[in-house]
Enzyme design. Structure first.
Site, PDB file in Angstrom:
ATOM      1  N   SER A  68     -10.421   2.640  -5.348  1.00 21.60           N
ATOM      2  CA  SER A  68      -9.319   1.783  -4.937  1.00 21.60           C
ATOM      3  C   SER A  68      -9.676   0.299  -4.994  1.00 21.60           C
ATOM      4  O   SER A  68     -10.068  -0.207  -6.035  1.00 21.60           O
ATOM      5  CB  SER A  68      -8.860   2.204  -3.542  1.00 21.60           C
ATOM      6  OG  SER A  68      -7.677   1.524  -3.199  1.00 21.60           O
ATOM      7  N   HIS A  69      -9.604  -0.360  -3.862  1.00 22.11           N
ATOM      8  CA  HIS A  69      -9.815  -1.810  -3.787  1.00 22.11           C
ATOM      9  C   HIS A  69     -11.272  -2.166  -3.546  1.00 22.11           C
ATOM     10  O   HIS A  69     -11.609  -3.342  -3.457  1.00 22.11           O
ATOM     11  CB  HIS A  69      -8.970  -2.350  -2.635  1.00 22.11           C
ATOM     12  CG  HIS A  69      -9.200  -1.550  -1.389  1.00 22.11           C
ATOM     13  ND1 HIS A  69      -8.654  -0.294  -1.216  1.00 22.11           N
ATOM     14  CD2 HIS A  69      -9.963  -1.781  -0.311  1.00 22.11           C
ATOM     15  CE1 HIS A  69      -9.064   0.195  -0.061  1.00 22.11           C
ATOM     16  NE2 HIS A  69      -9.856  -0.687   0.501  1.00 22.11           N
TER      17      HIS A  69
ATOM     18  N   ASP B 211      -3.927  -3.589  -6.391  1.00 18.97           N
ATOM     19  CA  ASP B 211      -5.364  -3.409  -6.172  1.00 18.97           C
ATOM     20  C   ASP B 211      -6.054  -2.742  -7.360  1.00 18.97           C
ATOM     21  O   ASP B 211      -5.464  -2.585  -8.428  1.00 18.97           O
ATOM     22  CB  ASP B 211      -5.607  -2.615  -4.889  1.00 18.97           C
ATOM     23  CG  ASP B 211      -5.222  -1.147  -5.039  1.00 18.97           C
ATOM     24  OD1 ASP B 211      -4.280  -0.865  -5.802  1.00 18.97           O
ATOM     25  OD2 ASP B 211      -5.860  -0.290  -4.402  1.00 18.97           O
TER      26      ASP B 211
ATOM     27  N   ASP C 137      -6.825   0.275  -8.321  1.00 20.34           N
ATOM     28  CA  ASP C 137      -6.236   1.431  -9.004  1.00 20.34           C
ATOM     29  C   ASP C 137      -4.707   1.394  -9.015  1.00 20.34           C
ATOM     30  O   ASP C 137      -4.066   2.373  -9.395  1.00 20.34           O
ATOM     31  CB  ASP C 137      -6.727   2.734  -8.366  1.00 20.34           C
ATOM     32  CG  ASP C 137      -6.339   2.835  -6.899  1.00 20.34           C
ATOM     33  OD1 ASP C 137      -6.229   1.796  -6.241  1.00 20.34           O
ATOM     34  OD2 ASP C 137      -6.141   3.964  -6.419  1.00 20.34           O
TER      35      ASP C 137
ATOM     36  N   ASP D  80      -2.339   1.198  -6.614  1.00 24.05           N
ATOM     37  CA  ASP D  80      -1.428   1.828  -5.656  1.00 24.05           C
ATOM     38  C   ASP D  80      -1.027   0.900  -4.516  1.00 24.05           C
ATOM     39  O   ASP D  80      -0.058   1.173  -3.810  1.00 24.05           O
ATOM     40  CB  ASP D  80      -1.971   3.172  -5.130  1.00 24.05           C
ATOM     41  CG  ASP D  80      -3.324   3.051  -4.481  1.00 24.05           C
ATOM     42  OD1 ASP D  80      -3.894   1.939  -4.471  1.00 24.05           O
ATOM     43  OD2 ASP D  80      -3.839   4.082  -4.001  1.00 24.05           O
ATOM     44  N   ARG D  81      -1.751  -0.212  -4.330  1.00 22.73           N
ATOM     45  CA  ARG D  81      -1.378  -1.134  -3.238  1.00 22.73           C
ATOM     46  C   ARG D  81      -0.532  -2.287  -3.763  1.00 22.73           C
ATOM     47  O   ARG D  81      -0.540  -2.561  -4.961  1.00 22.73           O
ATOM     48  CB  ARG D  81      -2.636  -1.716  -2.603  1.00 22.73           C
ATOM     49  CG  ARG D  81      -3.447  -0.678  -1.893  1.00 22.73           C
ATOM     50  CD  ARG D  81      -4.572  -1.314  -1.100  1.00 22.73           C
ATOM     51  NE  ARG D  81      -5.231  -0.260  -0.330  1.00 22.73           N
ATOM     52  CZ  ARG D  81      -5.982  -0.463   0.725  1.00 22.73           C
ATOM     53  NH1 ARG D  81      -6.201  -1.688   1.140  1.00 22.73           N
ATOM     54  NH2 ARG D  81      -6.532   0.542   1.370  1.00 22.73           N
TER      55      ARG D  81
ATOM     56  N   LYS E 121       1.061   6.118  -3.285  1.00 23.68           N
ATOM     57  CA  LYS E 121       1.673   4.809  -3.113  1.00 23.68           C
ATOM     58  C   LYS E 121       1.670   4.121  -4.477  1.00 23.68           C
ATOM     59  O   LYS E 121       0.889   4.495  -5.360  1.00 23.68           O
ATOM     60  CB  LYS E 121       0.981   3.998  -2.033  1.00 23.68           C
ATOM     61  CG  LYS E 121      -0.506   3.881  -2.153  1.00 23.68           C
ATOM     62  CD  LYS E 121      -1.050   3.253  -0.886  1.00 23.68           C
ATOM     63  CE  LYS E 121      -2.549   3.058  -0.997  1.00 23.68           C
ATOM     64  NZ  LYS E 121      -3.284   3.893  -0.045  1.00 23.68           N
TER      65      LYS E 121
END
Ligand code: G1P
Ligand code: ZN
Length: 543
Positions: A113-114, A277, A279, A281-282, A376
């Protein structure tokens, strides 16, 4: 093609956290580490044998090497069709979308992710099921259990597969399809939103800036914002994905996307700003001189859903994670639809979405999405806002302020104490919980303590129980402080304090957040003894 069975031994640290297994790259690179975990997934999910599996990741360091390992193991474990995003790339929401579109048995998403990337950064892997969403706790726990007694894994010997050219190839009995990771997702977005209205808004001369943070959304944003919606090339910054994300921390918030934030707060800055972010999703949503809290964003998208073609005939319900503010609850109440409060992590929304009980879901941690996927979705949230702005022909600030006037404002902040000593963190949590009994019914900050508990959740669809999901102190006037230990960090512990207060008096709607919440912040710091117990004099990140 010869299938080799390789003897191995368990690693005792393979229990997945909030979102899959996340580790330092060096840990993932240990011989057999990734292989053990991937084999455990194949063992727990027998439907993958003879089935279709999607694979892709956010392009961070080790993505390509991990994919080659997964390809060889998938062939050895009897996967029939392996579909890999071109060059190994797939944003997390795009992976969810293609699992659903191609009705695959599941997908392996490679991302942390982030979290920062590169040889010294983090890497991660998670399994998403047939519905496109993260595997349930029951499955992730079973995978972990298997990994604790694993003694061998299966792999075929082969040269590296060419991931750069789309098309079909064969590895033994398994077909490998390399597909364009962008088009299906962009088509899905075009089917949801009013692209003509957004295009017209951009053509009228409104300006926008999207910060891809050198992570996976660059090519998605180029296709959607630039090619399909006609935004100029400079609307996208940091649009080239880099395997170390340019050395940055691709977390779209006020701290890590500071360059973008500064631009939006500058004189003559763009009308709209957003970031996603690592990947994809944010999301973070900004207006000119304006920041939209993720909790407000969920509420405002829900309140304006009828302006978006896919949702114009109404929404079924809303779900939010427990630490997310209650702003959306007031919208659900007004609309007369279901509202659900789940533990932190997107996996808890899956059943509600599958059962058609909710349409929108959101987390305060810059995550928002709908039933179009089971993750998300950063770009989806950006398009929601552009669609609503274009349809209302109002600025971000006007939209948010008129929402507050109608529903009241939920002041909200999260204070993170990152990479603190694990034992001190546990001590803080135990100290807070030890005061619960005495706190109940007590007067605090001019109100009474209504709830002091450790949040538990019972899934209304399958009845599964999740305990120990965060400590809550809720006052009768709706003010609340929540304490949680992060489940995504890879070093020490991260303690999160979530603070909120509801305000409906019109003259009090324009305060600065940290000031509006200062009494509650002091209360949270006192009751937790966070500073004394961790030796920190301030949070590392405030969002
Ligand atoms: C964090 C967020 C949570 C989100 C998760 C994955 O988890 O708080 O809302 O679902 O990342 O993006 P945490 O580190 O708090 O366990
Ligand atoms: Zn992410």
């Amino acid at each position: 093609m010869e299938i080799k069975t390789i003897t191995t031994q368990p690693f005792d640290d393979q229990r997945p956290g909030t979102s899959g297994l996340r580790k330092k790259v060096a840990q993932m690179q240990q011989p057999n580490y990734l292989e053990n975990y991937v084999q455990s997934i194949f063992e727990i999910l027998p439907e993958l044998v003879g089935g279709a599996l999607i694979v892709g990741g956010d392009g961070r360091f080790y993505n390509d090497i991990a994919i080659q390992t997964i390809v060889r193991m998938a062939a050895a474990n009897g996967v029939k069709r392996l579909m890999v995003g071109q060059n190994g790339i797939l944003s997390t929401p795009a992976a969810s979308a293609v699992i659903r579109k191609f009705e695959a048995e599941g997908g392996l998403i490679l991302s942390a992710s982030h979290n920062p990337a590169g040889p010294d950064g983090d890497f991660g892997i998670k399994f998403n099921g047939h519905h496109g969403g993260p595997a349930s706790e029951t499955i992730t726990e079973a995978i972990y259990k298997f990994s604790q007694s694993i003694s061998s894994y299966k792999i075929v010997e082969s040269h590296d597969i060419d991931l750069s050219t789309t098309g079909s190839q064969q590895l033994g009995e398994m077909e490998i399809i390399i597909f364009d990771p962008i088009t299906d997702y962009a088509d899905l977005m075009e089917s949801i939103f009013d692209f003509d209205a957004i295009k017209a808004w951009i053509t009228k001369g409104h300006s926008l800036r999207f910060d891809a943070m050198h992570a996976v959304t660059g090519p998605y944003a180029t296709e959607i914002l630039q090619k399909r919606l006609g935004a100029p090339a400079d609307a996208i910054i940091n649009g080239t994905p880099l395997s170390d994300f340019g050395g940055g921390h691709p977390d779209p918030n006020l701290v890590h996307a500071k360059v973008l934030v500064d631009e939006l707060y500058s004189d003559g800055g763009p009308d709209f700003g957003a970031a996603s972010d690592g990947d994809g999703d944010r999301n973070m949503i900004l207006g000119n001189h304006f920041f939209v809290t993720p909790s407000d964003s969920l509420a405002i998208i829900a309140a304006n859903a009828q302006l978006i073609p896919r949702y114009k005939s109404g929404i079924n319900g809303i779900a939010r994670s427990m630490p997310t503010s209650s702003a959306a609850d007031r919208v659900a109440e007004k609309l007369g639809i279901e509202m659900h409060e789940t533990p932190t992590g997107w996996k808890f929304f899956g059943n509600l979405l599958d059962a058609g009980r909710v349409t929108f879901c959101g987390e305060e941690s810059f995550g928002t999405s709908s039933d179009h996927v089971r993750e998300k979705d950063g770009i989806w949230a950006v398009l929601c806002w552009l669609n609503i702005i274009a349809a209302r022909n109002e600025s971000v600030a006007q939209i948010v302020e008129s929402h507050w006037q109608e529903y009241g404002r939920t002041y909200y902040t999260r204070h993170d104490y990152e990479e603190i000593d694990l034992e001190s963190a546990k001590g803080v949590m135990a100290h807070i919980e030890s005061q619960f009994e005495a706190l109940r019914g007590e007067a605090r900050l001019g109100s009474k303590v209504k709830t002091a508990d450790n949040f538990s959740y019972s899934d209304p669809v399958d009845g599964s129980q999740s305990h120990n999901q965060g400590l809550r102190i809720i006052l009768e006037n709706g003010s609340r402080v929540v304490f949680r230990l992060s489940g995504t960090g890879t070093v020490g512990a991260t303690l999160r304090i979530y603070i909120e207060k509801y305000e409906s008096r019109l003259e009090k709607l324009g305060e600065e957040t940290q000031i509006a919440l200062s009494e509650l912040i002091n209360f949270a710091e006192q009751i937790s003894e966070i500073k004394q117990r961790t030796g920190r004099d301030a949070p590392s990140v405030i969002t």
